[in-house]
Design a protein around this motif. Structure first.
Motif, PDB file in Angstrom:
ATOM      1  N   GLN A 199      -8.156   7.839  25.471  1.00 22.77           N
ATOM      2  CA  GLN A 199      -8.345   9.290  25.477  1.00 22.77           C
ATOM      3  C   GLN A 199      -8.468   9.818  26.907  1.00 22.77           C
ATOM      4  N   ALA A 200      -9.160   9.070  27.751  1.00 23.38           N
ATOM      5  CA  ALA A 200      -9.285   9.474  29.160  1.00 23.38           C
ATOM      6  C   ALA A 200      -7.927   9.431  29.843  1.00 23.38           C
ATOM      7  N   PHE A 201      -7.140   8.449  29.472  1.00 26.34           N
ATOM      8  CA  PHE A 201      -5.803   8.280  30.030  1.00 26.34           C
ATOM      9  C   PHE A 201      -4.921   9.489  29.691  1.00 26.34           C
ATOM     10  N   ASN A 202      -5.079  10.027  28.507  1.00 24.93           N
ATOM     11  CA  ASN A 202      -4.280  11.173  28.076  1.00 24.93           C
ATOM     12  C   ASN A 202      -4.581  12.438  28.871  1.00 24.93           C
ATOM     13  N   LEU A 203      -5.736  12.477  29.522  1.00 25.30           N
ATOM     14  CA  LEU A 203      -6.103  13.653  30.305  1.00 25.30           C
ATOM     15  C   LEU A 203      -5.313  13.762  31.607  1.00 25.30           C
ATOM     16  N   ARG A 204      -4.465  12.774  31.882  1.00 26.88           N
ATOM     17  CA  ARG A 204      -3.624  12.834  33.087  1.00 26.88           C
ATOM     18  C   ARG A 204      -2.745  14.085  33.074  1.00 26.88           C
ATOM     19  N   SER A 205      -2.372  14.546  31.880  1.00 28.02           N
ATOM     20  CA  SER A 205      -1.468  15.687  31.788  1.00 28.02           C
ATOM     21  C   SER A 205      -2.204  16.969  31.388  1.00 28.02           C
ATOM     22  N   HIS A 206      -3.526  16.993  31.535  1.00 26.06           N
ATOM     23  CA  HIS A 206      -4.294  18.199  31.218  1.00 26.06           C
ATOM     24  C   HIS A 206      -3.923  19.314  32.199  1.00 26.06           C
ATOM     25  N   SER A 207      -3.931  20.563  31.723  1.00 24.89           N
ATOM     26  CA  SER A 207      -3.518  21.685  32.576  1.00 24.89           C
ATOM     27  C   SER A 207      -4.537  22.018  33.661  1.00 24.89           C
ATOM     28  N   ALA A 305       0.588  16.158  35.871  1.00 29.81           N
ATOM     29  CA  ALA A 305       0.260  17.554  35.588  1.00 29.81           C
ATOM     30  C   ALA A 305       1.522  18.354  35.287  1.00 29.81           C
ATOM     31  N   PRO A 306       1.505  19.127  34.216  1.00 32.81           N
ATOM     32  CA  PRO A 306       2.677  19.954  33.896  1.00 32.81           C
ATOM     33  C   PRO A 306       2.756  21.160  34.818  1.00 32.81           C
ATOM     34  N   ILE A 307       3.955  21.606  35.114  1.00 27.07           N
ATOM     35  CA  ILE A 307       4.124  22.815  35.911  1.00 27.07           C
ATOM     36  C   ILE A 307       4.930  23.820  35.091  1.00 27.07           C
ATOM     37  N   GLY A 308       4.901  25.052  35.505  1.00 23.84           N
ATOM     38  CA  GLY A 308       5.644  26.071  34.761  1.00 23.84           C
ATOM     39  C   GLY A 308       4.949  26.397  33.458  1.00 23.84           C
ATOM     40  N   GLU A 309       5.491  25.917  32.352  1.00 18.80           N
ATOM     41  CA  GLU A 309       4.932  26.190  31.026  1.00 18.80           C
ATOM     42  C   GLU A 309       3.783  25.228  30.726  1.00 18.80           C
ATOM     43  N   ILE A 380       3.903  17.607  25.820  1.00 17.56           N
ATOM     44  CA  ILE A 380       5.282  17.120  25.824  1.00 17.56           C
ATOM     45  C   ILE A 380       5.330  15.613  26.071  1.00 17.56           C
ATOM     46  N   THR A 381       4.382  15.116  26.869  1.00 11.90           N
ATOM     47  CA  THR A 381       4.330  13.669  27.128  1.00 11.90           C
ATOM     48  C   THR A 381       4.136  12.895  25.831  1.00 11.90           C
ATOM     49  N   ASN A 382       3.261  13.415  24.947  1.00 10.39           N
ATOM     50  CA  ASN A 382       3.017  12.759  23.667  1.00 10.39           C
ATOM     51  C   ASN A 382       4.235  12.829  22.762  1.00 10.39           C
ATOM     52  N   VAL A 383       4.963  13.951  22.830  1.00  5.49           N
ATOM     53  CA  VAL A 383       6.186  14.095  22.041  1.00  5.49           C
ATOM     54  C   VAL A 383       7.189  13.021  22.440  1.00  5.49           C
TER      55      VAL A 383
END
Length: 597
Positions: A199-207, A305-309, A380-383
């Motif tokens: 779960q902590a690993f998934n936070l890599r892509s948190h906004s 980290a996601p950018i844009g949307e 999107i990473t999970n998708v």
């Protein structure tokens, strides 16, 4: 959140003829052990292939081996799923010990057969493998003859196999239990949440950059407390492996991995050499992205980290619908198969504690099924992870019509199938993008995968290679493992990454896999090979699906070099082949730079 049409918890109840309860599984295991013993007694009657061929027939023995392999794989996958869905499941630990003995026994029986192959005189050997009835087994027989040359005397091989159960493989089980129990305390605004490593690993892509940074440091701090213990586990796994290699006089630490991947050393060298030549565009991308956060170097916790949307949330239901739509555009077989996966409850995606860290796909060849495991968190990473694992499942499905013994395809091609499925979905998302912001967001997601395969996976390869060289001289302490990790990052990223996870050697489960050493380069291999396959599919349209399935079915019965030559007409020992794929990714960098400017 409203109820989804797709279940997030898988069904493990219909994988065995008599049910999946403890007593039913126990009966299944006992019957399987009897079958392995019967096979062993049959093989013990002969000294060479000529004798077998004159009585029972080599094909009969190979089919018997294949049937047992399917049943054993069914049991192993079931236990893997039990352990992953609940790392505290003690029943799974007990079952794992039972099947470990069966795995060792079956391996020793295969070794006996390899001795028989090796003892067959060259003159008779040539006659037998050219028999028409054995055409489909020619590759596996030839491979086993080569492996037979590396075997120790039979009594020594059996001793090593016995020692592996409570030593070598047990360390992997201990690692899984230990990493699953670690809890990470991470601050979220005014509260502190206790999360698993996954779960902590998934936070890599948190906004939120603050949350990403806090999760990164909290994970490192938690792992630091246990690093000495994990260092012992890793050292013992490597030490055992190196001792076996030494006794067998294996020429190089990569020999076993190359054989398992049906690859030549020159192919691997050509791939890494080409990757090294094209690092600059990707360091430029990382530097440019770092500027968005006011940094001169890419901070590792900002990489995903996601950018844009960046605030867009994708529910599980939306993800499944989009994957099905994308797969159907590629081909009917892939689309229909994926629909059956979700309808049949083959996916475990619920976000909860006590689950294993990494996603995977488990094959159940006896029933012709698969199970997909991940933790879905609406990004999107999970998708793409879900699509990736479905690619593995489709590969398993393609092998249903293949004889059991030829279903054992190499990891390099397994990762090709998963990346191919991922590429289908990513390409479909990019096509739907309308605004500059959407395109930038998705192009960034695409480039992350290139960086992961050309830089991160390269760092894993360098780390593991250097660690094994040092392990030959003695135990490597945790502090030195952190240093080796830093050195690998510096080289692989060409100095473009700051604050990397120095303890990624702890949370990367691939280092602890005792059945597949150097499980890193197959990702880069599969990623680049996917680009060639995907380019061909764009030219052929839906007609390519038939050719693609044919390639997957061949993946366990020929060398990877021959496989690519047969289906693509390409020589993968040449750097020019690998350049084609990398240049496609370089074009992505150019498009990214153009958009961001």
């Amino acid at each position: 959140m409203r109820e989804t049409r797709y279940k997030k918890v898988w069904n493990l109840n219909n994988l065995f003829p008599c049910g999946s309860g403890p007593s039913s599984f126990d009966n299944y295991v006992k019957q399987l052990e009897m079958e392995i013993t019967e096979l062993e007694e049959k093989i013990n009657l002969f000294d060479n292939l000529i004798e077998i061929n004159e009585s029972l027939g080599v094909k009969s023995v190979l089919k018997h081996i294949g049937e047992i392999w399917k049943k054993l794989s069914q049991a192993n996958s079931f236990i893997t799923c039990l352990s992953a869905q609940n790392t505290k499941d003690q029943d799974a630990v007990v079952l794992k010990e039972i099947t470990s003995f069966m795995n060792a026994h079956f391996e020793s029986v295969i070794n006996k057969f390899q001795y028989i192959i090796l003892e067959t005189e060259e003159e008779h050997w040539t006659e037998i493998i050219e028999i028409k009835a054995l055409t489909e087994y020619k590759f596996i027989l030839t491979e086993w003859r080569e492996k037979g040359k590396l075997l120790l005397p039979e009594n020594e091989e059996r001793l090593i196999s016995d020692l592996m159960m409570d030593g070598y493989h047990a360390w992997r089980q201990f690692y899984n239990s230990l990493i699953g129990k670690i809890k990470i305390n991470i601050p979220f605004d005014e509260e502190v949440r206790e999360l698993s490593v996954g779960q902590a690993f998934n936070l890599r892509s948190h906004s939120n950059e603050g949350i990403r940074k806090a999760a990164h440091h909290a994970l490192e701090e938690s792992l630091q407390k246990e690093e000495d213990l994990f260092a012992q586990i890793l050292n013992h796994i490597a030490g055992f492996r190196l001792q076996v290699y030494k006794n067998k006089n294996l020429p190089h630490i990569l020999t076993e991995s190359l054989m398992k991947n049906h690859l030549k050393a020159e192919t691997l060298n050509a791939m890494w050499s080409t990757v090294n030549k094209y690092k600059q565009p990707f360091t430029d991308y990382l530097t440019e992205k770092a500027k968005m956060y006011g940094d001169t170097k890419m901070q590792s916790y900002n990489f995903w980290a996601p950018i844009g949307e960046s605030k867009q949330k994708i529910t599980y239901e939306e993800a499944v619908d989009f994957i099905l739509e994308s797969f159907n555009r590629f081909g009917n077989e892939l689309g229909n198969f994926a629909r059956n996966v979700f309808d049949s409850g083959w996916v475990e995606a619920e976000n909860r504690t006590n689950k294993s860290v990494a996603g995977f796909c488990a094959s159940f060849p006896l029933t012709g099924e698969s199970r997909v495991f991940m933790t879905y968190e609406e990004g999107i990473t999970n998708v793409l992870t879900l699509a990736h694992e479905l690619g593995h499942a489709f590969h398993n499905n393609a092998m249903k019509t293949v004889d059991g013994i030829n279903r054992q395809y190499p990891l390099s091609i397994a990762e090709t199938a998963s990346f191919f499925a991922e590429q289908i979905v990513l390409d479909a998302v990019l096509e739907k993008a309308e605004t500059k912001e959407e395109k930038l967001f998705l192009l960034d997601e695409k480039l992350k995968r290139s960086v992961m395969n050309f830089m991160n996976i390269h760092s894993r390869f360098l780390f593991e290679n250097n660690f094994y060289e040092e392990r030959k001289k003695g135990m490597v302490p945790a502090e030195r493992l952190n240093e080796l990790m830093q050195e690998a990052f510096d080289t692989a990223y060409d100095g473009s990454l700051d604050s990397p996870s120095l303890r990624s050697w702890i949370w990367t489960p691939h280092y602890y896999i005792t059945t597949s050493p150097f499980y890193n380069f197959p990702y880069t291999f599969g990623y680049l090979l996917t680009l060639s396959f995907y380019a061909k599919s764009k030219e052929s349209g839906k007609a390519f699906e038939k050719d693609y399935i044919a390639l997957l079915r061949d993946s366990g019965s020929m060398s990877t070099e021959d496989l690519v030559m047969k289906h693509l007409g390409e020589d993968i020992t040449s750097e020019s082949f690998w350049e084609k794929g990398i240049k496609i990714c370089v074009k992505d960098v150019e498009d990214f730079m153009s958009l961001i400017s």
